[in-house]
Design an enzyme around this catalytic site. Sequence first.
Site, short mmCIF file in Angstrom:
data_model
loop_
_atom_site.label_atom_id
_atom_site.label_comp_id
_atom_site.label_asym_id
_atom_site.label_seq_id
_atom_site.Cartn_x
_atom_site.Cartn_y
_atom_site.Cartn_z
N SER A 38 16.28 -8.56 -0.46
CA SER A 38 15.34 -8.72 0.67
C SER A 38 15.99 -8.40 2.01
O SER A 38 15.35 -8.48 3.05
CB SER A 38 14.75 -10.15 0.68
OG SER A 38 15.79 -11.10 0.78
N ASN A 125 16.99 -22.25 -0.62
CA ASN A 125 15.57 -22.62 -0.57
C ASN A 125 15.21 -23.33 0.73
O ASN A 125 14.24 -22.99 1.39
CB ASN A 125 15.20 -23.46 -1.79
CG ASN A 125 15.43 -22.69 -3.09
OD1 ASN A 125 15.67 -21.49 -3.04
ND2 ASN A 125 15.35 -23.37 -4.21
N THR A 170 -28.23 -6.62 20.47
CA THR A 170 -28.14 -7.26 19.16
C THR A 170 -28.51 -6.17 18.17
O THR A 170 -29.32 -5.29 18.49
CB THR A 170 -29.10 -8.45 19.01
OG1 THR A 170 -30.45 -7.97 19.14
CG2 THR A 170 -28.87 -9.53 20.07
N HIS A 171 -27.88 -6.19 17.01
CA HIS A 171 -28.08 -5.11 16.01
C HIS A 171 -27.75 -3.75 16.61
O HIS A 171 -28.28 -2.73 16.15
CB HIS A 171 -29.51 -5.10 15.47
CG HIS A 171 -30.03 -6.45 15.08
ND1 HIS A 171 -29.93 -6.93 13.79
CD2 HIS A 171 -30.62 -7.44 15.81
CE1 HIS A 171 -30.46 -8.16 13.74
NE2 HIS A 171 -30.87 -8.49 14.96
N SER A 292 -7.19 16.68 21.20
CA SER A 292 -7.36 17.26 19.87
C SER A 292 -6.46 18.48 19.75
O SER A 292 -6.24 19.20 20.71
CB SER A 292 -8.82 17.66 19.66
OG SER A 292 -8.92 18.67 18.68
N LYS A 298 -11.74 17.84 23.79
CA LYS A 298 -11.78 16.47 23.28
C LYS A 298 -10.86 15.50 24.03
O LYS A 298 -9.79 15.85 24.47
CB LYS A 298 -11.37 16.45 21.79
CG LYS A 298 -12.37 17.04 20.85
CD LYS A 298 -13.71 16.35 20.85
CE LYS A 298 -13.64 14.95 20.26
NZ LYS A 298 -13.32 14.96 18.82
N ASN A 300 -9.95 11.53 22.92
CA ASN A 300 -10.28 10.59 21.84
C ASN A 300 -9.75 9.19 22.09
O ASN A 300 -8.65 9.02 22.61
CB ASN A 300 -9.73 11.12 20.51
CG ASN A 300 -10.37 12.44 20.11
OD1 ASN A 300 -11.56 12.66 20.38
ND2 ASN A 300 -9.60 13.32 19.49
N GLU A 305 -9.68 3.04 18.06
CA GLU A 305 -9.92 3.26 16.63
C GLU A 305 -8.87 2.57 15.77
O GLU A 305 -9.18 2.00 14.72
CB GLU A 305 -9.94 4.76 16.34
CG GLU A 305 -11.15 5.45 16.92
CD GLU A 305 -11.02 6.96 16.85
OE1 GLU A 305 -11.81 7.58 16.13
OE2 GLU A 305 -10.11 7.52 17.50
N LYS A 340 7.44 -13.01 3.77
CA LYS A 340 7.90 -12.53 5.08
C LYS A 340 7.27 -11.23 5.54
O LYS A 340 6.83 -11.11 6.69
CB LYS A 340 9.42 -12.40 5.07
CG LYS A 340 10.11 -13.75 5.06
CD LYS A 340 11.55 -13.65 4.66
CE LYS A 340 11.98 -14.92 3.96
NZ LYS A 340 11.54 -14.99 2.54
N1 ARG Z 1 15.63 -13.96 0.05
C1 ARG Z 1 15.16 -15.04 -0.75
C2 ARG Z 1 13.83 -15.61 -0.16
O1 ARG Z 1 13.44 -15.18 0.87
C3 ARG Z 1 16.21 -16.03 -0.83
C4 ARG Z 1 15.98 -17.13 -1.79
C5 ARG Z 1 16.56 -16.88 -3.08
N2 ARG Z 1 16.65 -18.16 -3.65
C6 ARG Z 1 16.83 -18.35 -4.90
N3 ARG Z 1 16.83 -19.59 -5.29
N4 ARG Z 1 16.94 -17.36 -5.73
O2 ARG Z 1 13.13 -16.44 -0.74
#
Ligand code: ARG
Length: 486
Positions: A38, A125, A170-171, A292, A298, A300, A305, A340
Site C-alpha cells: 500500500s 492495526n 421547476t422541472h 475546441s 467554441k 466550452n 462539466e 484510504k
Molecule cells: N497498510 C495496511 C493497512 O492500511 C497495514 C495493515 C496491515 N496489517 C496487518 N495486520 N496485516 O491496513
Amino acid sequence: MAADEPHDHDHDRPAPAPLWHGRFATGPSESLWEYTVSLPFDRRLAPFDLAASAVHVRGLGDAAILSDEEVESLLRALDVVGREIEEGAFGFEPTDEDIHTAIERRVTEIAGDAGARVHTGRSRNDQVATAFRLFCKQAAFDVAVALVGLCDVLLTRAVDAGEAYLPGYTHLQQAQPVLLAHHWLAHFWAFSRDLDRVLATRERLDVSPLGAGALAGSSLPLDPAVAARRMGFSAVFDNSLDAVSDRDFAAELLFDLVMVGVHLSRIGEEIVVWSTSEFGFVRLDERYSTGSSMLPQKKNPDIAELARGKAGRLIGNLTGLLATLKALPLSYNRDLQEDKEPVFDALDQITRGISAVAGMVSTLTTDLDAMASSADNPVAGATDLAELLVRRGIPFRQAHAIVGDLVRRHLDGEEDLVALVRAEPRLGEEGAALLAPGMAVRQRRTPGGGGPGPVSEQRRAAAERLRSDRERVEALAGTALPPAGD
Ligand code: ARG
C-alpha cells in the site's frame, strides 16, 4: 521471473518479510507483494504516522520500556525521517510494505537497537487507524477552509447582483422570477451545510485508537488516554475491537465530501445551461473555459462539466467503501486497507473542484438583460393573478382555474395575456398591472422568499453565517497534528 517467484531475488533463499521474519522461513511471492503493498498511496500518511509514533515512543518511555536515552534517540530519528520524507530524500526500499513499515525500518537504521523497540505494545492495526484519523481531521479542516472560500464567492455574487432577477425554474420550466441573489444564495446555504457536516464529522472522528494494539490492548503499562491527549485527540477509544476495525469515520467524511461533489455538480449543470447561446445568462471568463481543437468559435464550460462528471466517480468511491465495510467480521481485516484510496481521491477531487468552481463563479459575467427579459414573460405572473383573486375572496382552486383558462387562451393565440386579464372583470386593471416587467419578483414577500425584501434579510443572515463559519474554522487551525514537544 515467473509471476509467483519470491520477491527478493538477490538471495538464493527468499528473505522473509522484515515484520514477521520469525514465523516465516521464506519471503513473500512477487504476486502477493504487488497485490498487497500500500506504500504507493499511503505514503501521504507519513506526517501523521510520525506524529503518532513520537507520542507512542514517549508512552514507552513513561512505561520504562525505553530508557530516556532511547526515547531521545528515537524522537531524533523520527525527526530525521520526517525531514527526509519532506525533502524527498527518503530512500524507500522494495521491502517497505506500507509507509508505517518504511518509517519503522528507517528509524531502526538511524537509531539502531532502540528502533527495534519502537513497535512495542503497538500493532499496525491501531497504528494505521490512528494515522488515518489524524489525516481525516486535517482533511476535514482543509475542506472546511475551502468551503468558506466558496461560500464567500457566492455571497459576494449575491451582494453584487443587487436587485437583478431571472426566471426561477421547476422541472427546468420557467416558474416564478426570483432575484439572482436568491439563486446564488441557494447554493451558498447548501455549501454552508456541507461545511457544518464536515466539522461535525471531524468532531466525531476525533477519537484516538492508539493503544488498542492488534485488537485487544496490551499487557504493558501503556496509557492510551495520555497518548490521545498528546496527539491532540479529544477522546480515546472505549473498545479496542471497535477501535481497530471500524471505518465509519472514513465513510462519514467521504459522504460529506461526496455531498460537496453533488452540490458542485448541481451548480455545474446550471452553469452549463446558463452559458449556452440559447440561455445566454452568463459568459465564462476565458481563464475558466476551454476552446475546441476544431471549431474556432467554441468556448466550452469544462469546469462546470467536470464538476458534474466527477460526481459519478465520487459516488462510486463512497459506495465502494461502504461495500468493503459491509459484513466484515471483527476486528481488523486486510480489506480495511481499501479505506484510504477512495478518501484520498475524493479529497483531492473536492479540493480542486471547489477551487475551480469558485474561480469560475467569481469571474463569470452575467447578462442581466437576458435574464430579465426571459423572466418578464407575462405568464410568469400567473400565480400573482390567482393570489389577487384569492385576496378578493375567491377560493384558490377556483382562482387557479380562472387564470389557467386565460393562459390557455393566450397560448392558443386568442390575444396577449395582458389584454385578456384586463378584460376579465375579476382581475381588470389591477391584474394587468401585476404582469408589468419586474412586477412578479417584487411580489415574493414572505420570509426566505425570492423577492427584494426577504432577500436583503437573507443576505444579512448569510453574511452572519459566513462570519461564524469562518470563526469556527479558524479556531481549529493547527489542531490536526499534535503541537511539537507537548
Ligand atoms: N497498510 C495496511 C493497512 O492500511 C497495514 C495493515 C496491515 N496489517 C496487518 N495486520 N496485516 O491496513
